[in-house]
Design a protein around this motif. Structure first.
Motif, PDB file in Angstrom:
ATOM      1  N   UNK A   1      89.514 -14.419 -36.179  1.00 15.86           N
ATOM      2  CA  UNK A   1      90.307 -14.623 -34.910  1.00 15.86           C
ATOM      3  C   UNK A   1      89.937 -13.387 -34.160  1.00 15.86           C
ATOM      4  N   UNK A   2      89.909 -12.418 -35.094  1.00 14.47           N
ATOM      5  CA  UNK A   2      89.520 -10.962 -34.336  1.00 14.47           C
ATOM      6  C   UNK A   2      88.054 -10.487 -34.515  1.00 14.47           C
ATOM      7  N   UNK A   3      87.495  -9.749 -33.407  1.00 14.96           N
ATOM      8  CA  UNK A   3      86.280  -9.201 -33.708  1.00 14.96           C
ATOM      9  C   UNK A   3      86.047  -8.110 -34.585  1.00 14.96           C
ATOM     10  N   UNK A   4      85.172  -7.803 -35.307  1.00 15.53           N
ATOM     11  CA  UNK A   4      85.228  -6.473 -35.937  1.00 15.53           C
ATOM     12  C   UNK A   4      84.169  -5.412 -35.330  1.00 15.53           C
ATOM     13  N   UNK A   5      84.376  -4.389 -35.403  1.00 14.73           N
ATOM     14  CA  UNK A   5      83.372  -3.053 -35.087  1.00 14.73           C
ATOM     15  C   UNK A   5      82.900  -2.789 -36.363  1.00 14.73           C
ATOM     16  N   UNK A   6      81.587  -2.716 -36.423  1.00 18.15           N
ATOM     17  CA  UNK A   6      80.825  -2.553 -37.480  1.00 18.15           C
ATOM     18  C   UNK A   6      79.853  -1.350 -37.296  1.00 18.15           C
ATOM     19  N   UNK A   7      79.834  -0.550 -36.146  1.00 14.31           N
ATOM     20  CA  UNK A   7      79.225   0.592 -35.708  1.00 14.31           C
ATOM     21  C   UNK A   7      79.883   1.036 -34.298  1.00 14.31           C
ATOM     22  N   UNK A   8      80.036   2.144 -34.154  1.00 17.64           N
ATOM     23  CA  UNK A   8      80.431   3.116 -32.779  1.00 17.64           C
ATOM     24  C   UNK A   8      79.892   4.056 -32.645  1.00 17.64           C
ATOM     25  N   UNK A   9      79.910   4.501 -31.440  1.00 10.90           N
ATOM     26  CA  UNK A   9      79.331   5.795 -30.944  1.00 10.90           C
ATOM     27  C   UNK A   9      80.410   6.972 -30.932  1.00 10.90           C
ATOM     28  N   UNK A  10      79.980   7.832 -31.689  1.00 14.90           N
ATOM     29  CA  UNK A  10      81.002   9.130 -31.364  1.00 14.90           C
ATOM     30  C   UNK A  10      80.912   9.838 -30.330  1.00 14.90           C
ATOM     31  N   UNK A  11      81.745  10.850 -30.100  1.00 15.23           N
ATOM     32  CA  UNK A  11      82.098  11.706 -28.655  1.00 15.23           C
ATOM     33  C   UNK A  11      80.744  12.291 -28.495  1.00 15.23           C
ATOM     34  N   UNK A  12      80.131  12.807 -29.588  1.00 21.41           N
ATOM     35  CA  UNK A  12      78.992  13.642 -29.680  1.00 21.41           C
ATOM     36  C   UNK A  12      77.563  12.807 -29.480  1.00 21.41           C
ATOM     37  N   UNK A  13      77.693  11.431 -29.322  1.00 26.07           N
ATOM     38  CA  UNK A  13      76.667  10.554 -28.972  1.00 26.07           C
ATOM     39  C   UNK A  13      75.900  10.095 -30.346  1.00 26.07           C
ATOM     40  N   UNK A  14      76.563  10.579 -31.545  1.00 27.43           N
ATOM     41  CA  UNK A  14      76.052   9.981 -32.865  1.00 27.43           C
ATOM     42  C   UNK A  14      76.534   8.744 -32.938  1.00 27.43           C
ATOM     43  N   UNK A  15      75.787   7.909 -34.072  1.00 24.72           N
ATOM     44  CA  UNK A  15      76.195   6.718 -34.100  1.00 24.72           C
ATOM     45  C   UNK A  15      77.019   6.637 -35.811  1.00 24.72           C
ATOM     46  N   UNK A  16      78.228   6.057 -35.734  1.00 25.23           N
ATOM     47  CA  UNK A  16      78.912   5.944 -37.041  1.00 25.23           C
ATOM     48  C   UNK A  16      78.781   4.440 -37.382  1.00 25.23           C
ATOM     49  N   UNK A  17      78.470   3.815 -38.723  1.00 26.08           N
ATOM     50  CA  UNK A  17      78.341   2.560 -39.110  1.00 26.08           C
ATOM     51  C   UNK A  17      79.575   2.325 -40.062  1.00 26.08           C
ATOM     52  N   UNK A  18      80.117   1.268 -40.013  1.00 26.63           N
ATOM     53  CA  UNK A  18      80.961   0.847 -41.075  1.00 26.63           C
ATOM     54  C   UNK A  18      80.064   0.078 -42.392  1.00 26.63           C
ATOM     55  N   UNK A  19      79.836   0.769 -43.397  1.00 26.19           N
ATOM     56  CA  UNK A  19      79.090   0.054 -44.481  1.00 26.19           C
ATOM     57  C   UNK A  19      77.552   0.341 -43.980  1.00 26.19           C
ATOM     58  N   UNK A  20      76.644  -0.513 -44.674  1.00 27.11           N
ATOM     59  CA  UNK A  20      75.290  -0.508 -44.272  1.00 27.11           C
ATOM     60  C   UNK A  20      74.926  -0.991 -42.877  1.00 27.11           C
ATOM     61  N   UNK A  21      74.130  -0.062 -42.139  1.00 30.73           N
ATOM     62  CA  UNK A  21      73.714  -0.585 -40.918  1.00 30.73           C
ATOM     63  C   UNK A  21      73.130  -1.745 -40.758  1.00 30.73           C
TER      64      UNK A  21
END
Length: 254
Positions: free
Chosen positions: A178-198
């Protein structure tokens, strides 16, 4: 998998049908990876896969007078761009490029299909350099999941579409969510954070793009929130078109 699809999968991996882009009967072949009802079943003439042909079918149904339309395709270094030029009045394509090419707004690439040498336009779909209400249709296929701020991209699509214009959109659609999931996001410093394996998906320019979202049914509401009126999810499954697997294509009207 249905019995019909099992029968095809157990055969030689070929499906006969009508290519909506070539407008001719074809035998669609599987790629080297084996049976894939979404990314495989390539047309031997125009090289469009099942997903692209399904989207083209939805586009032609929604826009019966494409030869007079202004269409923006969020890809350009592709076989689909080359073949779609034969069907629309004005076609604009682009890719998301980087470095000096991105700053210039253009890149030079050899389009393998048709051996066409062409300048490739750079566009960031969260900040399109297109005038408002300047196109009649937008086709964006498996791009949105690679955009961190996808709602901003939807807003840009709505802005550049003329009233009554059509958006045809595909994403790897998780129909059980029903709901979309975020599996990666951009941090405030521009780096990328992933949830689990990219998770990376191939593309014709960079060779691989990070996936930020697994989309569910709330994507339809996101389209409405962006300014679209009628929003529908079309499940395209038609053996006559060489499309034995159900492929989700979203269609939204401005």
């Amino acid at each position: 998998m249905t019995e019909e699809r099992r029968a095809i999968a157990s055969a030689d991996g070929r499906v006969a049908g009508h290519c909506v882009l070539c407008n001719e009967a074809r035998t669609f072949a599987e790629n080297a990876a084996g049976i894939n009802f979404r990314e495989g079943l390539l047309c031997p003439r125009c090289h469009a896969n099942a997903r692209q042909r399904a989207a083209a079918s939805v586009l032609s149904d929604a826009r019966p007078h494409l030869r007079y339309d202004r269409v923006y395709l969020t890809e350009q270094a592709s076989a689909l761009f080359l073949v779609l030029r034969r069907h629309v009045g004005q076609l604009l394509g682009s890719e998301f490029t980087a470095g000096l090419r991105r700053r210039l707004g253009l890149s030079f690439w050899l389009l393998r299909h048709g051996c066409l040498r062409a300048w490739i336009r750079h566009e960031d779909i969260t900040a399109l350099r297109l005038p408002s209400a300047s196109v009649d249709a937008i086709v964006s296929l498996d791009v949105l999941e690679h955009v961190p701020d996808y709602t901003r991209a939807l807003g840009e699509f709505a802005r550049v579409l003329a009233p009554g214009g059509t958006l045809v959109l595909t994403v790897p659609f998780h129909e059980w969510q029903a709901d979309s999931q975020v599996i990666a996001r951009v941090r405030s410093d521009g780096s990328v954070e992933t949830v689990g394996e990219p998770e990376f998906h191939g593309d014709p320019v960079s060779g691989g793009s990070l996936c930020f979202h697994h989309f569910g049914w709330d994507l339809l509401q996101s389209l409405r929130d962006a300014g679209f009126g009628q929003v529908v999810a079309v499940r395209v499954q038609d053996l006559a078109l060489g499309l034995p697997g159900g492929i989700w294509v979203l269609r939204a009207t401005r």
